[in-house]
Scaffold this active site. Structure first.
Site, PDB file in Angstrom:
ATOM      1  N   GLY A 163      38.948  35.847  38.947  1.00 45.38           N
ATOM      2  CA  GLY A 163      38.569  35.275  37.665  1.00 45.38           C
ATOM      3  C   GLY A 163      39.763  34.793  36.868  1.00 45.38           C
ATOM      4  O   GLY A 163      39.623  34.326  35.755  1.00 45.38           O
ATOM      5  N   CYS A 164      40.939  34.885  37.435  1.00 48.44           N
ATOM      6  CA  CYS A 164      42.143  34.439  36.765  1.00 48.44           C
ATOM      7  C   CYS A 164      42.491  33.067  37.316  1.00 48.44           C
ATOM      8  O   CYS A 164      42.798  32.927  38.486  1.00 48.44           O
ATOM      9  CB  CYS A 164      43.271  35.446  37.069  1.00 48.44           C
ATOM     10  SG  CYS A 164      44.827  35.052  36.334  1.00 48.44           S
TER      11      CYS A 164
END
Lengths: 98, 111, 120
Positions: B109-110
């Site tokens: 999710g980064c």
């Protein structure tokens, strides 16, 4: 004939259909099909019946991956990948159920 | 940098400099990546890097910054479990930069 | 940003298909948006939470420990369907994480109160 099933019996009808016409064949459960051979599973009863008459195998690495290697029903035989190859080689033909 | 060479050994990295194989990691590799990132490794840096490795070992993911901050606060104390402290150690982001030095994949999710 | 109720419905066993892993990744990403997230495990999906998974033999990443990280991501609403557990002879003791076991009626209500439902 070697019948290979790789789908969960609670999601697909392949185990039920296979058991209808297995005849004198051998059954090998791999991937998500191995759950059916666990104690108390909804499909374990009919699998026990077949295992009393025919050879029923499960692929051990798939049982271990799913955390169920310690709860297999009586009468079912465990094979590793080498055993899988032997079964395919020993049987005149083989049906991988979709 | 597709590959890095440390002490005569070659290690595979992706295009952003993350180690491809988790098992390749050792402290020399960490030091090398830290140098590339312009991070001067102190005991405080190692504490975070080791914390990340332990986290990964336990949960099999690299935590999001928010989760890392909270977890560090719980284990190492509130003076370390805040983003100011962590960004001082790793100016380009504790998750991204510290994960890279710790040999972990980029946090899920980064972007 | 207003908070919406998101529910992830997990119905597949792990490893046989990629759905379980994909769902878990989407859940972790969703956690960054501070929404009201619930996870439901039903049918073969309950197997995702089975203790004791050892994937070395199939050379696949064992992602089951990641379910234990969900609490740290503030995802604490984990529900399992009682009938699916019974059909597989599973109890809460067989699962990696604390869950709430729901009847089909309770699940119906849970489904109905959601804003967004994602199925895996």
């Amino acid at each position: 004939m070697l019948h290979i099933i790789n789908k969960s019996s609670l999601e697909r009808g392949s185990l039920d259909s296979c058991l209808e016409l297995i005849g004198t064949g051998t059954l090998l459960l791999i991937e998500d099909a191995v759950y059916a051979a666990t104690r108390g599973h909804a499909s374990s009863g009919k699998l026990s019946e077949i295992a009393a008459k025919r050879n029923v195998f499960v692929l051990v690495p798939d049982c271990e991956a799913r955390g169920v290697a310690d709860r297999l029903i009586e009468g079912v035989k465990a094979v590793d990948y080498g055993g899988f190859v032997d079964l395919v080689a020993e049987n005149p033909n083989c049906h991988s159920w979709l | 940098m597709p590959n890095i060479e440390v002490n005569g050994k070659t290690y595979e990295t992706d295009e952003e400099g993350y180690l491809v194989n988790l098992g390749d990691w050792n402290t020399d590799v960490a030091d090398f990546i830290a140098k590339v990132e312009n991070v001067d490794m102190t005991d405080q840096h190692w504490e975070v890097v080791n914390f990340l490795r332990q986290y990964y070992d336990e949960y099999q993911i690299a935590p999001a910054v928010r989760v890392l901050t909270k977890a560090i606060g719980k284990t190492l104390g509130p003076e370390k479990g805040n983003s100011q402290y962590l960004y001082e150690l790793f100016p380009y982001g504790p998750a991204k930069q510290a994960c890279k030095i710790a040999g972990l994949p980029k946090p899920t999710g980064c972007v | 940003m207003t908070t919406k109720k998101f529910m992830f419905v997990n119905r597949k066993a792990p490893y046989g298909t990629v759905y379980a892993l994909e769902s878990l990744e989407v859940v972790l990403i969703t956690a960054a948006f501070d929404q009201d997230v619930s996870l439901v495990f039903m049918d073969d999906g309950v197997y995702q939470l089975k203790k004791g998974q050892q994937t070395k033999g199939i050379e696949h990443k064992n992602f089951s420990p990641t379910y234990r990280a969900l609490e740290g991501y503030d995802i604490e609403k984990l529900y399992v369907d009682r009938e699916s557990m019974t059909a597989r002879s599973l109890t809460e003791d067989d699962l990696l994480v604390p869950v709430t076991v729901l009847s089909r009626d309770q699940l119906t209500s849970l489904f109905e109160e959601q804003d967004v439902v994602l199925s895996f």
